[in-house]
Design a protein around this motif. Structure first.
Motif, PDB file in Angstrom:
ATOM      1  N   MET A   1       0.841  -1.171   0.000  1.00  0.00           N
ATOM      2  CA  MET A   1       0.000   0.000   0.000  1.00  0.00           C
ATOM      3  C   MET A   1       0.890   1.238   0.000  1.00  0.00           C
ATOM      4  N   GLN A   2       0.460   2.246  -0.717  1.00  0.00           N
ATOM      5  CA  GLN A   2       1.220   3.487  -0.777  1.00  0.00           C
ATOM      6  C   GLN A   2       1.233   4.174   0.579  1.00  0.00           C
ATOM      7  N   LYS A   3       2.223   5.051   0.770  1.00  0.00           N
ATOM      8  CA  LYS A   3       2.260   5.861   1.980  1.00  0.00           C
ATOM      9  C   LYS A   3       0.998   6.722   1.991  1.00  0.00           C
ATOM     10  N   THR A   4       0.366   6.816   3.141  1.00  0.00           N
ATOM     11  CA  THR A   4      -0.876   7.571   3.246  1.00  0.00           C
ATOM     12  C   THR A   4      -0.610   9.024   3.611  1.00  0.00           C
ATOM     13  N   ASP A   5      -1.497   9.890   3.143  1.00  0.00           N
ATOM     14  CA  ASP A   5      -1.409  11.292   3.531  1.00  0.00           C
ATOM     15  C   ASP A   5      -2.126  11.481   4.870  1.00  0.00           C
ATOM     16  N   ASP A   6      -2.029  12.679   5.419  1.00  0.00           N
ATOM     17  CA  ASP A   6      -2.551  12.946   6.763  1.00  0.00           C
ATOM     18  C   ASP A   6      -4.058  12.736   6.878  1.00  0.00           C
ATOM     19  N   GLU A   7      -4.807  12.908   5.801  1.00  0.00           N
ATOM     20  CA  GLU A   7      -6.269  12.795   5.850  1.00  0.00           C
ATOM     21  C   GLU A   7      -6.786  11.440   5.358  1.00  0.00           C
ATOM     22  N   PHE A   8      -5.896  10.518   5.039  1.00  0.00           N
ATOM     23  CA  PHE A   8      -6.292   9.227   4.470  1.00  0.00           C
ATOM     24  C   PHE A   8      -7.357   8.522   5.314  1.00  0.00           C
ATOM     25  N   TYR A   9      -7.069   8.342   6.589  1.00  0.00           N
ATOM     26  CA  TYR A   9      -7.993   7.607   7.455  1.00  0.00           C
ATOM     27  C   TYR A   9      -9.263   8.405   7.746  1.00  0.00           C
ATOM     28  N   ASP A  10      -9.159   9.729   7.768  1.00  0.00           N
ATOM     29  CA  ASP A  10     -10.355  10.554   7.956  1.00  0.00           C
ATOM     30  C   ASP A  10     -11.324  10.361   6.784  1.00  0.00           C
ATOM     31  N   ARG A  11     -10.796  10.345   5.556  1.00  0.00           N
ATOM     32  CA  ARG A  11     -11.662  10.123   4.386  1.00  0.00           C
ATOM     33  C   ARG A  11     -12.274   8.737   4.435  1.00  0.00           C
ATOM     34  N   ALA A  12     -11.484   7.750   4.781  1.00  0.00           N
ATOM     35  CA  ALA A  12     -11.999   6.377   4.871  1.00  0.00           C
ATOM     36  C   ALA A  12     -13.091   6.300   5.936  1.00  0.00           C
ATOM     37  N   ASP A  13     -12.868   6.931   7.072  1.00  0.00           N
ATOM     38  CA  ASP A  13     -13.872   6.919   8.142  1.00  0.00           C
ATOM     39  C   ASP A  13     -15.179   7.572   7.691  1.00  0.00           C
ATOM     40  N   GLU A  14     -15.092   8.620   6.870  1.00  0.00           N
ATOM     41  CA  GLU A  14     -16.315   9.256   6.362  1.00  0.00           C
ATOM     42  C   GLU A  14     -17.134   8.272   5.530  1.00  0.00           C
ATOM     43  N   HIS A  15     -16.470   7.481   4.696  1.00  0.00           N
ATOM     44  CA  HIS A  15     -17.172   6.466   3.895  1.00  0.00           C
ATOM     45  C   HIS A  15     -17.785   5.397   4.801  1.00  0.00           C
ATOM     46  N   ILE A  16     -17.046   4.992   5.816  1.00  0.00           N
ATOM     47  CA  ILE A  16     -17.553   3.981   6.749  1.00  0.00           C
ATOM     48  C   ILE A  16     -18.770   4.509   7.498  1.00  0.00           C
ATOM     49  N   HIS A  17     -18.712   5.757   7.956  1.00  0.00           N
ATOM     50  CA  HIS A  17     -19.856   6.342   8.669  1.00  0.00           C
ATOM     51  C   HIS A  17     -21.084   6.416   7.766  1.00  0.00           C
ATOM     52  N   LEU A  18     -20.882   6.813   6.509  1.00  0.00           N
ATOM     53  CA  LEU A  18     -21.999   6.851   5.566  1.00  0.00           C
ATOM     54  C   LEU A  18     -22.602   5.467   5.396  1.00  0.00           C
ATOM     55  N   SER A  19     -21.761   4.467   5.236  1.00  0.00           N
ATOM     56  CA  SER A  19     -22.250   3.091   5.078  1.00  0.00           C
ATOM     57  C   SER A  19     -22.988   2.629   6.323  1.00  0.00           C
ATOM     58  N   ASN A  20     -22.439   2.923   7.498  1.00  0.00           N
ATOM     59  CA  ASN A  20     -23.118   2.547   8.739  1.00  0.00           C
ATOM     60  C   ASN A  20     -24.488   3.208   8.836  1.00  0.00           C
ATOM     61  N   ASP A  21     -24.586   4.468   8.401  1.00  0.00           N
ATOM     62  CA  ASP A  21     -25.859   5.181   8.443  1.00  0.00           C
ATOM     63  C   ASP A  21     -26.891   4.572   7.496  1.00  0.00           C
ATOM     64  N   GLN A  22     -26.441   3.882   6.458  1.00  0.00           N
ATOM     65  CA  GLN A  22     -27.358   3.284   5.482  1.00  0.00           C
ATOM     66  C   GLN A  22     -27.944   1.963   5.959  1.00  0.00           C
ATOM     67  N   ILE A  23     -27.374   1.368   6.988  1.00  0.00           N
ATOM     68  CA  ILE A  23     -27.880   0.096   7.504  1.00  0.00           C
ATOM     69  C   ILE A  23     -29.164   0.373   8.276  1.00  0.00           C
ATOM     70  N   SER A  24     -30.217  -0.340   7.889  1.00  0.00           N
ATOM     71  CA  SER A  24     -31.503  -0.189   8.583  1.00  0.00           C
ATOM     72  C   SER A  24     -32.161  -1.561   8.664  1.00  0.00           C
ATOM     73  N   GLY A  25     -33.402  -1.594   9.111  1.00  0.00           N
ATOM     74  CA  GLY A  25     -34.099  -2.859   9.287  1.00  0.00           C
ATOM     75  C   GLY A  25     -34.119  -3.746   8.051  1.00  0.00           C
ATOM     76  N   ASP A  26     -34.451  -3.186   6.902  1.00  0.00           N
ATOM     77  CA  ASP A  26     -34.551  -4.006   5.693  1.00  0.00           C
ATOM     78  C   ASP A  26     -33.320  -3.918   4.798  1.00  0.00           C
TER      79      ASP A  26
END
Length: 96
Positions: free
Chosen positions: A1-26
């Motif tokens: 994996m390439q060296k990550t920049d300072d915001e790499f994990y912050d951007r990834a976490d934003e995608h994860i949070h969006l995905s978590n928010d999409q999980i619902s009953g159905d």
């Protein structure tokens, strides 16, 4: 994996949070995961297309492009699976 920049994990976490928010009953984790993988594939196809002047050029490097993205994903997935294996009790414990 390439060296990550300072915001790499912050951007990834934003995608994860969006995905978590999409999980619902159905709409379960599996459906959200499939949508996220599709979006990643679509975005990476666009990122690849931007670097070429024609569909023919892009087609000529298709296998190399596939190999790159599949290898990078595999490394990232292995790293995260190992992290969950090593920290399973902490990550998967039910809060009291």
């Amino acid at each position: 994996m390439q060296k990550t920049d300072d915001e790499f994990y912050d951007r990834a976490d934003e995608h994860i949070h969006l995905s978590n928010d999409q999980i619902s009953g159905d709409i379960g984790r599996g459906k959200v995961s499939a949508s996220m993988m599709y979006a990643t594939a679509r975005f990476n196809a666009w990122v690849s297309a931007v670097g070429w002047n024609s569909g023919e050029e892009m087609k000529a490097s298709k296998e190399e492009t596939l190999e790159y993205f599949v290898n990078e994903y595999r490394k990232m997935l292995e790293e995260n699976l190992d992290d969950y294996i090593d920290n399973f009790s902490e990550y998967m414990s039910v809060p009291e």
